[in-house]
Design a protein around this motif. Structure first.
Motif, PDB file in Angstrom:
ATOM      1  N   GLY A   1      10.511   2.207  15.099  1.00  0.00           N
ATOM      2  CA  GLY A   1      11.321   2.340  16.302  1.00  0.00           C
ATOM      3  C   GLY A   1      12.595   1.517  16.205  1.00  0.00           C
ATOM      4  O   GLY A   1      13.679   1.956  16.628  1.00  0.00           O
ATOM      5  N   PHE A   2      12.482   0.329  15.625  1.00  0.00           N
ATOM      6  CA  PHE A   2      13.652  -0.532  15.417  1.00  0.00           C
ATOM      7  C   PHE A   2      14.635   0.126  14.446  1.00  0.00           C
ATOM      8  O   PHE A   2      15.855   0.112  14.668  1.00  0.00           O
ATOM      9  N   LEU A   3      14.124   0.702  13.349  1.00  0.00           N
ATOM     10  CA  LEU A   3      14.995   1.347  12.367  1.00  0.00           C
ATOM     11  C   LEU A   3      15.782   2.492  12.997  1.00  0.00           C
ATOM     12  O   LEU A   3      16.978   2.668  12.723  1.00  0.00           O
ATOM     13  N   VAL A   4      15.103   3.279  13.837  1.00  0.00           N
ATOM     14  CA  VAL A   4      15.777   4.397  14.502  1.00  0.00           C
ATOM     15  C   VAL A   4      16.813   3.883  15.504  1.00  0.00           C
ATOM     16  O   VAL A   4      17.954   4.360  15.543  1.00  0.00           O
ATOM     17  N   ASP A   5      16.440   2.902  16.319  1.00  0.00           N
ATOM     18  CA  ASP A   5      17.357   2.361  17.329  1.00  0.00           C
ATOM     19  C   ASP A   5      18.613   1.786  16.699  1.00  0.00           C
ATOM     20  O   ASP A   5      19.706   1.876  17.276  1.00  0.00           O
ATOM     21  N   ASP A   6      18.470   1.182  15.509  1.00  0.00           N
ATOM     22  CA  ASP A   6      19.629   0.573  14.845  1.00  0.00           C
ATOM     23  C   ASP A   6      20.348   1.534  13.907  1.00  0.00           C
ATOM     24  O   ASP A   6      21.247   1.123  13.164  1.00  0.00           O
ATOM     25  N   GLY A   7      19.965   2.808  13.933  1.00  0.00           N
ATOM     26  CA  GLY A   7      20.647   3.803  13.115  1.00  0.00           C
ATOM     27  C   GLY A   7      20.355   3.701  11.636  1.00  0.00           C
ATOM     28  O   GLY A   7      21.088   4.255  10.810  1.00  0.00           O
TER      29      GLY A   7
ATOM     30  N   ARG B   1      17.558   4.798  10.296  1.00  0.00           N
ATOM     31  CA  ARG B   1      16.844   6.044   9.992  1.00  0.00           C
ATOM     32  C   ARG B   1      17.170   7.059  11.068  1.00  0.00           C
ATOM     33  O   ARG B   1      17.393   6.692  12.227  1.00  0.00           O
ATOM     34  N   GLY B   2      17.162   8.333  10.680  1.00  0.00           N
ATOM     35  CA  GLY B   2      17.429   9.379  11.660  1.00  0.00           C
ATOM     36  C   GLY B   2      16.178   9.941  12.281  1.00  0.00           C
ATOM     37  O   GLY B   2      16.247  10.694  13.258  1.00  0.00           O
ATOM     38  N   ASP B   3      15.005   9.594  11.713  1.00  0.00           N
ATOM     39  CA  ASP B   3      13.746  10.121  12.227  1.00  0.00           C
ATOM     40  C   ASP B   3      12.713   9.004  12.275  1.00  0.00           C
ATOM     41  O   ASP B   3      12.880   7.960  11.664  1.00  0.00           O
ATOM     42  N   ASP B   4      11.649   9.252  13.013  1.00  0.00           N
ATOM     43  CA  ASP B   4      10.559   8.284  13.142  1.00  0.00           C
ATOM     44  C   ASP B   4       9.263   8.946  12.679  1.00  0.00           C
ATOM     45  O   ASP B   4       8.693   9.780  13.393  1.00  0.00           O
ATOM     46  N   PRO B   5       8.788   8.613  11.468  1.00  0.00           N
ATOM     47  CA  PRO B   5       7.588   9.258  10.932  1.00  0.00           C
ATOM     48  C   PRO B   5       6.275   8.618  11.401  1.00  0.00           C
ATOM     49  O   PRO B   5       5.196   8.994  10.944  1.00  0.00           O
ATOM     50  N   SER B   6       6.339   7.656  12.315  1.00  0.00           N
ATOM     51  CA  SER B   6       5.154   6.862  12.632  1.00  0.00           C
ATOM     52  C   SER B   6       4.060   7.641  13.366  1.00  0.00           C
ATOM     53  O   SER B   6       2.947   7.141  13.508  1.00  0.00           O
TER      54      SER B   6
ATOM     55  N   ALA C   1       0.821  -1.214   0.000  1.00  0.00           N
ATOM     56  CA  ALA C   1       0.000   0.000   0.000  1.00  0.00           C
ATOM     57  C   ALA C   1       0.854   1.263   0.000  1.00  0.00           C
ATOM     58  O   ALA C   1       0.482   2.285  -0.580  1.00  0.00           O
ATOM     59  N   LEU C   2       2.027   1.196   0.633  1.00  0.00           N
ATOM     60  CA  LEU C   2       2.887   2.370   0.779  1.00  0.00           C
ATOM     61  C   LEU C   2       3.546   2.761  -0.539  1.00  0.00           C
ATOM     62  O   LEU C   2       3.663   3.949  -0.875  1.00  0.00           O
ATOM     63  N   GLN C   3       4.020   1.781  -1.285  1.00  0.00           N
ATOM     64  CA  GLN C   3       4.615   1.968  -2.618  1.00  0.00           C
ATOM     65  C   GLN C   3       5.944   2.715  -2.593  1.00  0.00           C
ATOM     66  O   GLN C   3       6.456   3.106  -3.634  1.00  0.00           O
ATOM     67  N   VAL C   4       6.515   2.957  -1.444  1.00  0.00           N
ATOM     68  CA  VAL C   4       7.872   3.505  -1.336  1.00  0.00           C
ATOM     69  C   VAL C   4       8.588   2.697  -0.245  1.00  0.00           C
ATOM     70  O   VAL C   4       7.933   2.163   0.653  1.00  0.00           O
TER      71      VAL C   4
ATOM     72  N   ILE D   1      12.734   5.302   3.389  1.00  0.00           N
ATOM     73  CA  ILE D   1      12.605   6.711   2.984  1.00  0.00           C
ATOM     74  C   ILE D   1      11.170   7.211   3.100  1.00  0.00           C
ATOM     75  O   ILE D   1      10.866   8.334   2.712  1.00  0.00           O
ATOM     76  N   ALA D   2      10.270   6.397   3.627  1.00  0.00           N
ATOM     77  CA  ALA D   2       8.869   6.808   3.743  1.00  0.00           C
ATOM     78  C   ALA D   2       8.762   8.043   4.640  1.00  0.00           C
ATOM     79  O   ALA D   2       9.352   8.099   5.720  1.00  0.00           O
ATOM     80  N   SER D   3       7.997   9.036   4.177  1.00  0.00           N
ATOM     81  CA  SER D   3       7.845  10.288   4.929  1.00  0.00           C
ATOM     82  C   SER D   3       6.563  10.261   5.748  1.00  0.00           C
ATOM     83  O   SER D   3       5.741   9.345   5.628  1.00  0.00           O
ATOM     84  N   THR D   4       6.383  11.304   6.568  1.00  0.00           N
ATOM     85  CA  THR D   4       5.135  11.400   7.332  1.00  0.00           C
ATOM     86  C   THR D   4       3.939  11.523   6.394  1.00  0.00           C
ATOM     87  O   THR D   4       2.860  10.986   6.688  1.00  0.00           O
ATOM     88  N   ASP D   5       4.114  12.204   5.279  1.00  0.00           N
ATOM     89  CA  ASP D   5       3.017  12.329   4.307  1.00  0.00           C
ATOM     90  C   ASP D   5       2.665  10.966   3.721  1.00  0.00           C
ATOM     91  O   ASP D   5       1.482  10.661   3.509  1.00  0.00           O
TER      92      ASP D   5
END
Length: 280
Positions: free
Chosen positions: A66-72, A74-79, A26-29, A33-37
């Motif tokens: 949260g896992f992606l951020v904890d493991d470096g 991603r630098g942000d959490d868009p959830s 459903a996300l298609q990206v 790199i998925a953004s908040t939008d």
């Protein structure tokens, strides 16, 4: 991480995998790199799903980001942009004590013939209702799980957590009769080279309900677990004790049974109170 650190069961891991795969479609990206939008748009794409499914998928995604951020990774959490549907927890379906008695009567009548499958089914019923086991806990019991004269059984439940559950003398006798027919192997309830599956247990329980004259679609292994909890609470069991017996990590999960009991009390008052039939 979910397996090693959180101790999630294989069923939970499969559910997380399925939710993440469906979300990726459903996300298609890429998630990386998925953004908040991008995540905010999932609300409209999930419009046809039930609120419970949306809530479960959103929870899986929050855990994943949260896992992606904890493991470096991603630098942000868009959830934070994920939808948060409001859920009203439904009351669990249960059987009353009379219906449970009918299931046991029918199962005992069939087991009296000495038929192996009937003896197995009676042992399954005794453990489901008498000990409140989950379906996965019951079918995965090792052959030596129940020992003569031992009133408790050690069960490995959700998150690989162990707990003690009581074993009634009735259940012990039913299992003993079944064990005399069980071929050598690691499982108490074998099926081929493995143990009985949850799907097959579901089918067996529904057939036992039909044998007792109860609509099969009203009954499942989990309904019998709910009946175990509700009937214990009605009989005066302490909520903390019930939490321990059921293996609930959070007592809020156990408290649903207080609402069930309250609902039954309201029905009883409306049906039996002397003023019910009094007209003005």
């Amino acid at each position: 991480m979910m397996a090693a650190e959180a101790g999630a069961s294989r069923h939970t891991l499969a559910a997380y995998q399925n939710d993440l795969e469906r979300t990726a479609e459903a996300l298609q990206v890429p998630f990386s790199i998925a953004s908040t939008d991008d995540l905010a748009r999932l609300g409209s794409r999930w419009a046809e799903l039930s609120p419970a499914t949306v809530a479960r998928r959103a929870a899986a995604l929050r855990r994943f980001f949260g896992f992606l951020v904890d493991d470096g990774l991603r630098g942000d959490d868009p959830s934070a942009a994920l939808p948060r549907p409001r859920l009203e927890r439904p009351l669990p379906r249960i059987l009353d004590e009379g219906e449970i008695a009918r299931m046991f009567e029918a199962a005992e009548d069939r087991a009296a013939s000495g038929d192996g499958l009937a003896l197995r089914n009676l042992a399954l019923l005794e453990l489901l209702y008498g000990s409140g086991l989950r379906a996965s806990e019951l079918v995965g019991l090792p052959r030596g799980a129940i020992r003569q004269g031992q009133p408790f059984l050690m069960v490995r439940g959700k998150g690989e957590k162990e707990r003690l559950v009581p074993i009634s003398s009735r259940a012990e006798m039913a299992v003993k009769a079944w064990l005399e027919l069980v071929p050598d192997g690691p499982w108490l309830f074998p099926s081929g080279k493995k143990h009985l599956s949850r799907v097959r247990l579901f089918q067996i329980v529904r057939q036992m309900a039909a044998d007792a004259g109860i609509a099969p679609d009203r009954v499942s292994p989990h309904v019998l677990r709910h009946a175990f909890a509700t009937h214990l609470l009605s009989g005066g069991a302490d909520l903390r004790v019930l939490q321990s017996l059921l293996g609930h990590a959070d007592i809020a999960t156990t408290q649903i049974y207080t609402h069930v009991d309250s609902a039954r009390l309201v029905e009883l008052v409306n049906a039996r109170h002397p003023l019910t039939d009094r007209t003005r």
